[in-house]
Structures are given as structure tokens and as C-alpha cells.
Write a protein that holds these residues in place. Sequence first.
Motif, PDB file in Angstrom:
ATOM      1  N   ASP A  56       1.873  -2.661   1.593  1.00 49.48           N
ATOM      2  CA  ASP A  56       1.334  -2.191   0.310  1.00 49.48           C
ATOM      3  C   ASP A  56       0.578  -0.878   0.511  1.00 49.48           C
ATOM      4  N   GLN A  57       0.219  -0.271  -0.593  1.00 44.30           N
ATOM      5  CA  GLN A  57      -0.414   1.048  -0.571  1.00 44.30           C
ATOM      6  C   GLN A  57      -1.713   1.045   0.232  1.00 44.30           C
ATOM      7  N   GLU A  58      -2.560   0.049  -0.005  1.00 46.91           N
ATOM      8  CA  GLU A  58      -3.857  -0.012   0.682  1.00 46.91           C
ATOM      9  C   GLU A  58      -3.676  -0.116   2.199  1.00 46.91           C
ATOM     10  N   THR A  59      -2.764  -0.961   2.641  1.00 49.66           N
ATOM     11  CA  THR A  59      -2.526  -1.141   4.072  1.00 49.66           C
ATOM     12  C   THR A  59      -1.901   0.111   4.680  1.00 49.66           C
ATOM     13  N   ALA A  60      -1.012   0.762   3.944  1.00 51.54           N
ATOM     14  CA  ALA A  60      -0.401   2.008   4.429  1.00 51.54           C
ATOM     15  C   ALA A  60      -1.471   3.079   4.634  1.00 51.54           C
ATOM     16  N   LEU A  61      -2.392   3.195   3.687  1.00 46.21           N
ATOM     17  CA  LEU A  61      -3.478   4.169   3.819  1.00 46.21           C
ATOM     18  C   LEU A  61      -4.393   3.828   5.000  1.00 46.21           C
ATOM     19  N   LEU A  62      -4.699   2.549   5.175  1.00 44.40           N
ATOM     20  CA  LEU A  62      -5.534   2.134   6.311  1.00 44.40           C
ATOM     21  C   LEU A  62      -4.863   2.476   7.635  1.00 44.40           C
ATOM     22  N   LEU A  63      -3.571   2.219   7.732  1.00 36.20           N
ATOM     23  CA  LEU A  63      -2.836   2.526   8.961  1.00 36.20           C
ATOM     24  C   LEU A  63      -2.797   4.036   9.204  1.00 36.20           C
ATOM     25  N   ALA A  64      -2.536   4.796   8.156  1.00 31.83           N
ATOM     26  CA  ALA A  64      -2.500   6.260   8.299  1.00 31.83           C
ATOM     27  C   ALA A  64      -3.852   6.782   8.780  1.00 31.83           C
ATOM     28  N   GLU A  65      -4.931   6.261   8.221  1.00 32.19           N
ATOM     29  CA  GLU A  65      -6.275   6.678   8.640  1.00 32.19           C
ATOM     30  C   GLU A  65      -6.549   6.266  10.092  1.00 32.19           C
ATOM     31  N   SER A  88      -2.749  16.075   9.896  1.00 29.22           N
ATOM     32  CA  SER A  88      -2.820  15.840   8.460  1.00 29.22           C
ATOM     33  C   SER A  88      -1.689  14.884   8.120  1.00 29.22           C
ATOM     34  N   ILE A  89      -1.962  13.980   7.170  1.00 29.63           N
ATOM     35  CA  ILE A  89      -0.981  12.934   6.852  1.00 29.63           C
ATOM     36  C   ILE A  89      -0.778  12.847   5.348  1.00 29.63           C
ATOM     37  N   GLY A  90       0.487  12.780   4.945  1.00 31.63           N
ATOM     38  CA  GLY A  90       0.861  12.528   3.564  1.00 31.63           C
ATOM     39  C   GLY A  90       1.479  11.142   3.481  1.00 31.63           C
ATOM     40  N   VAL A  91       1.017  10.338   2.529  1.00 31.14           N
ATOM     41  CA  VAL A  91       1.475   8.955   2.382  1.00 31.14           C
ATOM     42  C   VAL A  91       2.134   8.785   1.016  1.00 31.14           C
ATOM     43  N   ALA A  92       3.233   8.059   0.983  1.00 32.01           N
ATOM     44  CA  ALA A  92       3.898   7.693  -0.274  1.00 32.01           C
ATOM     45  C   ALA A  92       4.471   6.287  -0.119  1.00 32.01           C
ATOM     46  N   ILE A  93       4.478   5.570  -1.195  1.00 29.99           N
ATOM     47  CA  ILE A  93       5.027   4.209  -1.229  1.00 29.99           C
ATOM     48  C   ILE A  93       6.332   4.248  -2.024  1.00 29.99           C
ATOM     49  N   ASN A  94       7.296   3.462  -1.587  1.00 28.79           N
ATOM     50  CA  ASN A  94       8.566   3.361  -2.299  1.00 28.79           C
ATOM     51  C   ASN A  94       8.294   2.960  -3.755  1.00 28.79           C
ATOM     52  N   ALA A  95       8.880   3.698  -4.677  1.00 36.63           N
ATOM     53  CA  ALA A  95       8.679   3.430  -6.099  1.00 36.63           C
ATOM     54  C   ALA A  95       9.985   2.954  -6.732  1.00 36.63           C
ATOM     55  N   GLU A  96       9.848   2.220  -7.815  1.00 34.12           N
ATOM     56  CA  GLU A  96      11.015   1.677  -8.510  1.00 34.12           C
ATOM     57  C   GLU A  96      12.024   2.756  -8.881  1.00 34.12           C
ATOM     58  N   THR A 118      -6.353  21.320   1.635  1.00 33.42           N
ATOM     59  CA  THR A 118      -7.734  20.930   1.328  1.00 33.42           C
ATOM     60  C   THR A 118      -8.582  20.706   2.577  1.00 33.42           C
ATOM     61  N   GLY A 119      -8.156  21.243   3.711  1.00 37.61           N
ATOM     62  CA  GLY A 119      -9.024  21.223   4.880  1.00 37.61           C
ATOM     63  C   GLY A 119      -8.457  20.626   6.153  1.00 37.61           C
ATOM     64  N   ARG A 120      -7.283  20.033   6.107  1.00 42.28           N
ATOM     65  CA  ARG A 120      -6.645  19.434   7.283  1.00 42.28           C
ATOM     66  C   ARG A 120      -7.437  18.223   7.798  1.00 42.28           C
ATOM     67  N   ASN A 121      -6.848  17.542   8.783  1.00 41.59           N
ATOM     68  CA  ASN A 121      -7.457  16.352   9.389  1.00 41.59           C
ATOM     69  C   ASN A 121      -7.850  15.339   8.313  1.00 41.59           C
ATOM     70  N   ARG A 122      -6.903  15.059   7.429  1.00 40.29           N
ATOM     71  CA  ARG A 122      -7.139  14.083   6.365  1.00 40.29           C
ATOM     72  C   ARG A 122      -5.826  13.433   5.946  1.00 40.29           C
ATOM     73  N   THR A 123      -5.959  12.366   5.169  1.00 38.50           N
ATOM     74  CA  THR A 123      -4.812  11.608   4.668  1.00 38.50           C
ATOM     75  C   THR A 123      -4.813  11.688   3.149  1.00 38.50           C
ATOM     76  N   VAL A 124      -3.647  11.990   2.570  1.00 41.30           N
ATOM     77  CA  VAL A 124      -3.533  12.086   1.109  1.00 41.30           C
ATOM     78  C   VAL A 124      -2.338  11.250   0.654  1.00 41.30           C
ATOM     79  N   LEU A 125      -2.581  10.382  -0.312  1.00 39.31           N
ATOM     80  CA  LEU A 125      -1.529   9.578  -0.934  1.00 39.31           C
ATOM     81  C   LEU A 125      -1.008  10.310  -2.156  1.00 39.31           C
ATOM     82  N   THR A 126       0.318  10.388  -2.284  1.00 38.16           N
ATOM     83  CA  THR A 126       0.939  10.943  -3.483  1.00 38.16           C
ATOM     84  C   THR A 126       1.630   9.794  -4.212  1.00 38.16           C
ATOM     85  N   PRO A 127       1.076   9.376  -5.350  1.00 35.39           N
ATOM     86  CA  PRO A 127       1.699   8.274  -6.094  1.00 35.39           C
ATOM     87  C   PRO A 127       2.979   8.739  -6.786  1.00 35.39           C
TER      88      PRO A 127
END
Length: 137
Positions: A56-65, A88-96, A118-127
Motif C-alpha cells: 500500500d501507499q503508506e508502506t511504500a513511502l516508509l520503505l522508500a524513506e 532522491s526518490i519518486g514514489v507512485a502506486i499502481n492506479a486503476e 525541491t532540495g534533493r535527498n527526499r521522497t515524493v509521492l505522485t498520486p
Amino acid sequence: MIDIDHFKKINDTHGHAAGDDAIKRIAEIIDQSIRTTDKAARFGGEEFVVLLREIDQETALLLAERIRRSIEQTTIKHGETSIPATVSIGVAINAEGDRDVQDMIERADQGLYIAKKTGRNRTVLTPASKEQDARAA
């Protein structure tokens, strides 16, 4: 999507062999951080793609971090030289509405671009966008 921050500077400062060592060490960290059912691959240059199954999205973000912090806390060795590195990490979840995995990779790449901007060394989710949801309906 994972991209090594300031990779050109590593190559320019320490040489291409040091850059190769950075890629190898970061690949090891990524590989050690994911489950055996997940897949990680070098996506070109200093970029990696990680595909996580049944997450799920929350777990994916936790793993990326967790991956981002592990890399940030690691010093890459090249001979006697210690090289700090971040990603730097970009996260996306499979969508319908995704037509295929490329749609998800493109969203992750957008998140990666924002993380870099926005500064590097960060994780960003794109819904997923509203257009994708509408396309699925």
C-alpha cells in the motif's frame, strides 16, 4: 524511481571508478532493503527503478524513506576515499486507470523530478490524477 544526487560531482571529483563504486554500493543497499518478491534494476545512468508487489501507499513511502536514510547514513568507500551520497526518490502506486506499468513509472519519475527540484535527498509521492481515474471508469 531512485536517482543518486549530484552524481556528476562524484564522477568529476573522485573519478568514474568512484562513481561506479557509488552505483554498486547504492544498488546493494536497495537490494538489501526490499523483499525477495520485489524487483530492483538500474534504469540507466545513476537511476534505479524498484517495483514492489502487493504494497500500500503508506508502506511504500516508509520503505522508500528507509532506503533513502540508509544511503544517506552510508559512506561509500573508494580506496582510501570516503564519499558521502544521497538519493532522491519518486514514489507512485499502481492506479486503476493505468494502461500499463509505464504510467506508474512516469508518475514516479514526476515525483523524482519534484524531489530534485525541491532540495534533493527526499521522497515524493505522485498520486494518480483525476484524468486517470476517469479513464478507468
